[in-house]
Design a protein around this motif. Structure first.
Motif, PDB file in Angstrom:
ATOM      1  N   HIS A  64       0.688  -1.278  -0.153  1.00  0.00           N
ATOM      2  CA  HIS A  64       0.190  -0.096  -0.436  1.00  0.00           C
ATOM      3  C   HIS A  64       0.772   1.006   0.268  1.00  0.00           C
ATOM      4  O   HIS A  64       0.576   2.611   1.085  1.00  0.00           O
ATOM      5  CB  HIS A  64      -0.679   0.423   1.481  1.00  0.00           C
ATOM      6  CG  HIS A  64      -1.876  -0.958   0.735  1.00  0.00           C
ATOM      7  ND1 HIS A  64      -2.970  -0.848   0.404  1.00  0.00           N
ATOM      8  CD2 HIS A  64      -2.551  -2.066   1.858  1.00  0.00           C
ATOM      9  CE1 HIS A  64      -3.385  -2.118   0.445  1.00  0.00           C
ATOM     10  NE2 HIS A  64      -3.077  -3.148   1.493  1.00  0.00           N
ATOM     11  N   LYS A  65       1.793   1.356  -0.928  1.00  0.00           N
ATOM     12  CA  LYS A  65       3.088   2.579  -0.360  1.00  0.00           C
ATOM     13  C   LYS A  65       1.714   3.296  -1.203  1.00  0.00           C
ATOM     14  O   LYS A  65       0.982   3.303  -2.214  1.00  0.00           O
ATOM     15  CB  LYS A  65       3.993   1.875  -1.821  1.00  0.00           C
ATOM     16  CG  LYS A  65       5.325   1.032  -1.125  1.00  0.00           C
ATOM     17  CD  LYS A  65       6.087   0.951  -1.760  1.00  0.00           C
ATOM     18  CE  LYS A  65       6.137   0.618  -2.808  1.00  0.00           C
ATOM     19  NZ  LYS A  65       6.850  -0.124  -4.120  1.00  0.00           N
ATOM     20  N   PRO A  66       1.848   4.735  -0.729  1.00  0.00           N
ATOM     21  CA  PRO A  66       2.636   5.885   0.068  1.00  0.00           C
ATOM     22  C   PRO A  66       2.509   5.226   0.901  1.00  0.00           C
ATOM     23  O   PRO A  66       3.199   6.288   1.844  1.00  0.00           O
ATOM     24  CB  PRO A  66       3.161   6.735  -1.030  1.00  0.00           C
ATOM     25  CG  PRO A  66       1.334   7.202  -0.822  1.00  0.00           C
ATOM     26  CD  PRO A  66       0.832   5.822  -1.361  1.00  0.00           C
ATOM     27  N   SER A  67       2.177   4.684   1.661  1.00  0.00           N
ATOM     28  CA  SER A  67       1.522   4.195   3.293  1.00  0.00           C
ATOM     29  C   SER A  67       3.009   4.055   3.752  1.00  0.00           C
ATOM     30  O   SER A  67       3.725   3.493   3.774  1.00  0.00           O
ATOM     31  CB  SER A  67       0.280   3.415   3.536  1.00  0.00           C
ATOM     32  OG  SER A  67       0.679   2.788   4.786  1.00  0.00           O
ATOM     33  N   VAL A  68       3.252   4.941   5.138  1.00  0.00           N
ATOM     34  CA  VAL A  68       4.111   4.840   5.948  1.00  0.00           C
ATOM     35  C   VAL A  68       4.280   3.702   6.757  1.00  0.00           C
ATOM     36  O   VAL A  68       5.660   3.356   6.894  1.00  0.00           O
ATOM     37  CB  VAL A  68       4.938   6.090   6.617  1.00  0.00           C
ATOM     38  CG1 VAL A  68       4.480   7.563   5.770  1.00  0.00           C
ATOM     39  CG2 VAL A  68       3.772   5.801   8.114  1.00  0.00           C
ATOM     40  N   LYS A  69       3.382   2.602   6.809  1.00  0.00           N
ATOM     41  CA  LYS A  69       3.199   1.478   7.342  1.00  0.00           C
ATOM     42  C   LYS A  69       4.144   0.213   7.644  1.00  0.00           C
ATOM     43  O   LYS A  69       5.342   0.010   8.309  1.00  0.00           O
ATOM     44  CB  LYS A  69       2.170   1.001   7.573  1.00  0.00           C
ATOM     45  CG  LYS A  69       1.594   0.082   9.087  1.00  0.00           C
ATOM     46  CD  LYS A  69      -0.027  -0.967   8.184  1.00  0.00           C
ATOM     47  CE  LYS A  69       0.393  -2.226   8.731  1.00  0.00           C
ATOM     48  NZ  LYS A  69      -0.818  -2.868   8.532  1.00  0.00           N
ATOM     49  N   ASN A  70       4.012   0.052   6.426  1.00  0.00           N
ATOM     50  CA  ASN A  70       4.947  -0.591   5.618  1.00  0.00           C
ATOM     51  C   ASN A  70       6.544   0.004   5.502  1.00  0.00           C
ATOM     52  O   ASN A  70       7.542  -1.393   5.538  1.00  0.00           O
ATOM     53  CB  ASN A  70       4.400  -1.784   4.488  1.00  0.00           C
ATOM     54  CG  ASN A  70       3.405  -2.223   5.300  1.00  0.00           C
ATOM     55  OD1 ASN A  70       3.410  -2.978   6.141  1.00  0.00           O
ATOM     56  ND2 ASN A  70       2.242  -1.899   4.175  1.00  0.00           N
ATOM     57  N   TYR A  71       6.648   0.947   5.418  1.00  0.00           N
ATOM     58  CA  TYR A  71       8.358   0.993   4.966  1.00  0.00           C
ATOM     59  C   TYR A  71       9.453   1.049   7.091  1.00  0.00           C
ATOM     60  O   TYR A  71       9.831   0.596   6.770  1.00  0.00           O
ATOM     61  CB  TYR A  71       8.440   3.049   4.929  1.00  0.00           C
ATOM     62  CG  TYR A  71       8.077   3.231   3.236  1.00  0.00           C
ATOM     63  CD1 TYR A  71       9.221   3.633   2.631  1.00  0.00           C
ATOM     64  CD2 TYR A  71       7.133   3.085   3.288  1.00  0.00           C
ATOM     65  CE1 TYR A  71       8.552   3.636   1.452  1.00  0.00           C
ATOM     66  CE2 TYR A  71       6.140   3.340   1.609  1.00  0.00           C
ATOM     67  CZ  TYR A  71       7.465   3.735   0.755  1.00  0.00           C
ATOM     68  OH  TYR A  71       7.302   4.067   0.006  1.00  0.00           O
ATOM     69  N   ARG A  72       8.160   1.041   7.893  1.00  0.00           N
ATOM     70  CA  ARG A  72       8.823   0.985   9.478  1.00  0.00           C
ATOM     71  C   ARG A  72       8.350  -0.129   9.551  1.00  0.00           C
ATOM     72  O   ARG A  72       9.483  -0.488  10.118  1.00  0.00           O
ATOM     73  CB  ARG A  72       7.121   1.257   9.976  1.00  0.00           C
ATOM     74  CG  ARG A  72       6.997   3.605  10.043  1.00  0.00           C
ATOM     75  CD  ARG A  72       6.641   4.381  11.257  1.00  0.00           C
ATOM     76  NE  ARG A  72       6.636   5.305  10.936  1.00  0.00           N
ATOM     77  CZ  ARG A  72       5.369   6.630  10.792  1.00  0.00           C
ATOM     78  NH1 ARG A  72       3.986   5.594  11.038  1.00  0.00           N
ATOM     79  NH2 ARG A  72       5.582   7.568  10.797  1.00  0.00           N
ATOM     80  N   LYS A  73       7.765  -1.274   8.302  1.00  0.00           N
ATOM     81  CA  LYS A  73       7.255  -3.071   8.974  1.00  0.00           C
ATOM     82  C   LYS A  73       8.945  -2.943   8.671  1.00  0.00           C
ATOM     83  O   LYS A  73       9.680  -3.609   9.507  1.00  0.00           O
ATOM     84  CB  LYS A  73       6.285  -3.038   8.157  1.00  0.00           C
ATOM     85  CG  LYS A  73       6.060  -4.656   8.695  1.00  0.00           C
ATOM     86  CD  LYS A  73       5.306  -5.606   8.305  1.00  0.00           C
ATOM     87  CE  LYS A  73       5.114  -7.194   8.609  1.00  0.00           C
ATOM     88  NZ  LYS A  73       4.168  -7.948   7.767  1.00  0.00           N
ATOM     89  N   ALA A  74       9.270  -2.249   7.042  1.00  0.00           N
ATOM     90  CA  ALA A  74      10.199  -3.274   6.463  1.00  0.00           C
ATOM     91  C   ALA A  74      11.876  -2.432   7.042  1.00  0.00           C
ATOM     92  O   ALA A  74      13.040  -3.540   7.986  1.00  0.00           O
ATOM     93  CB  ALA A  74      10.845  -1.871   5.480  1.00  0.00           C
ATOM     94  N   MET A  75      11.981  -1.958   8.521  1.00  0.00           N
ATOM     95  CA  MET A  75      13.358  -1.261   8.893  1.00  0.00           C
ATOM     96  C   MET A  75      13.176  -2.213  10.385  1.00  0.00           C
ATOM     97  O   MET A  75      14.186  -2.318  10.543  1.00  0.00           O
ATOM     98  CB  MET A  75      13.003   0.197   9.387  1.00  0.00           C
ATOM     99  CG  MET A  75      13.366   1.414   8.554  1.00  0.00           C
ATOM    100  SD  MET A  75      13.777   2.897   8.860  1.00  0.00           S
ATOM    101  CE  MET A  75      11.663   3.109   9.340  1.00  0.00           C
ATOM    102  N   GLU A  76      11.801  -2.316  10.343  1.00  0.00           N
ATOM    103  CA  GLU A  76      11.794  -3.631  11.663  1.00  0.00           C
ATOM    104  C   GLU A  76      12.588  -4.818  10.998  1.00  0.00           C
ATOM    105  O   GLU A  76      13.602  -5.045  12.874  1.00  0.00           O
ATOM    106  CB  GLU A  76       9.949  -3.615  12.411  1.00  0.00           C
ATOM    107  CG  GLU A  76      10.343  -2.163  13.503  1.00  0.00           C
ATOM    108  CD  GLU A  76       8.632  -2.354  13.039  1.00  0.00           C
ATOM    109  OE1 GLU A  76       7.371  -3.937  13.689  1.00  0.00           O
ATOM    110  OE2 GLU A  76       7.302  -1.875  14.018  1.00  0.00           O
ATOM    111  N   LEU A  77      11.668  -4.711  10.297  1.00  0.00           N
ATOM    112  CA  LEU A  77      12.569  -6.087  10.730  1.00  0.00           C
ATOM    113  C   LEU A  77      14.170  -6.261  10.036  1.00  0.00           C
ATOM    114  O   LEU A  77      14.560  -7.200  10.244  1.00  0.00           O
ATOM    115  CB  LEU A  77      11.817  -6.560   8.270  1.00  0.00           C
ATOM    116  CG  LEU A  77      10.019  -6.916   8.211  1.00  0.00           C
ATOM    117  CD1 LEU A  77      10.018  -6.829   7.153  1.00  0.00           C
ATOM    118  CD2 LEU A  77      10.737  -8.425   9.837  1.00  0.00           C
ATOM    119  N   MET A  78      14.424  -5.568   8.783  1.00  0.00           N
ATOM    120  CA  MET A  78      15.764  -5.614   8.874  1.00  0.00           C
ATOM    121  C   MET A  78      16.702  -4.805  10.524  1.00  0.00           C
ATOM    122  O   MET A  78      18.100  -4.482  10.536  1.00  0.00           O
ATOM    123  CB  MET A  78      16.166  -4.012   7.630  1.00  0.00           C
ATOM    124  CG  MET A  78      15.688  -4.503   6.916  1.00  0.00           C
ATOM    125  SD  MET A  78      15.960  -3.426   4.920  1.00  0.00           S
ATOM    126  CE  MET A  78      15.153  -2.303   6.024  1.00  0.00           C
TER     127      MET A  78
END
Length: 167
Positions: free
Chosen positions: A90-104
């Motif tokens: 769901h880009k550009p929603s910020v939720k999964n950009y943040r989730k990606a950083m959590e995963l990394m």
């Protein structure tokens, strides 16, 4: 207003980014779009993409694919790459950009984003606060909704380039 869509860098290709230099600058995580950023739309990971991710891993980078595509597409690309991924992002929603950083296990200060679209990839990265690199699309064949967005992107890129040229 248009500045919300301006990338931090605009380059010809993902494959010209000096990732060694980015690592030296302190970046430790890279979020990538897939289609037309790493390979043509719908294509599996090719030799160039495989070599890139092998190099990134050898440097010590954590990577995450962030795609608006569905799981089968993202899994197919990731078979040979084997990095974190988030599908249906769901880009550009910020939720999964943040989730990606959590995963990394990275944060805003040491994560960068690489993608080929202004209104989804770059806008989402900017809204999140992540350093963004826009790359030119690999292949001209795209879905119709993307083709239409490209016309609007040209307008934004015109003003972006004018700003860059003025220094």
């Amino acid at each position: 207003m248009l500045q919300s869509f301006y990338p931090d860098e605009y380059l010809d290709s993902t494959y010209v980014i000096d990732f060694d230099k980015m690592y030296q600058k302190g970046y430790r995580g890279i979020i990538f779009d897939i289609d037309n950023t790493l390979v043509p739309h719908g294509a599996p990971a090719d030799d160039r993409a495989k070599a890139l991710f092998a190099h990134l891993k050898s440097l010590g980078f954590q990577c995450c694919l962030l795609s608006n595509n569905q799981r089968p597409r993202v899994e197919m690309f990731n078979e040979e790459i084997q990095v974190h991924f988030i599908e249906d992002a769901h880009k550009p929603s910020v939720k999964n950009y943040r989730k990606a950083m959590e995963l990394m296990k990275t944060d805003l200060s040491n994560t960068l984003f690489v993608g080929d679209q202004l209104f989804t990839d770059v806008y989402g990265a900017r809204r999140t606060g992540i350093y963004s690199i826009l790359v030119k699309p690999i292949h001209p064949k795209e879905e119709i909704q993307i083709v239409l967005k490209r016309y609007l992107e040209r307008i934004v890129l015109y003003f972006y380039k004018r700003k860059i040229d003025k220094g």
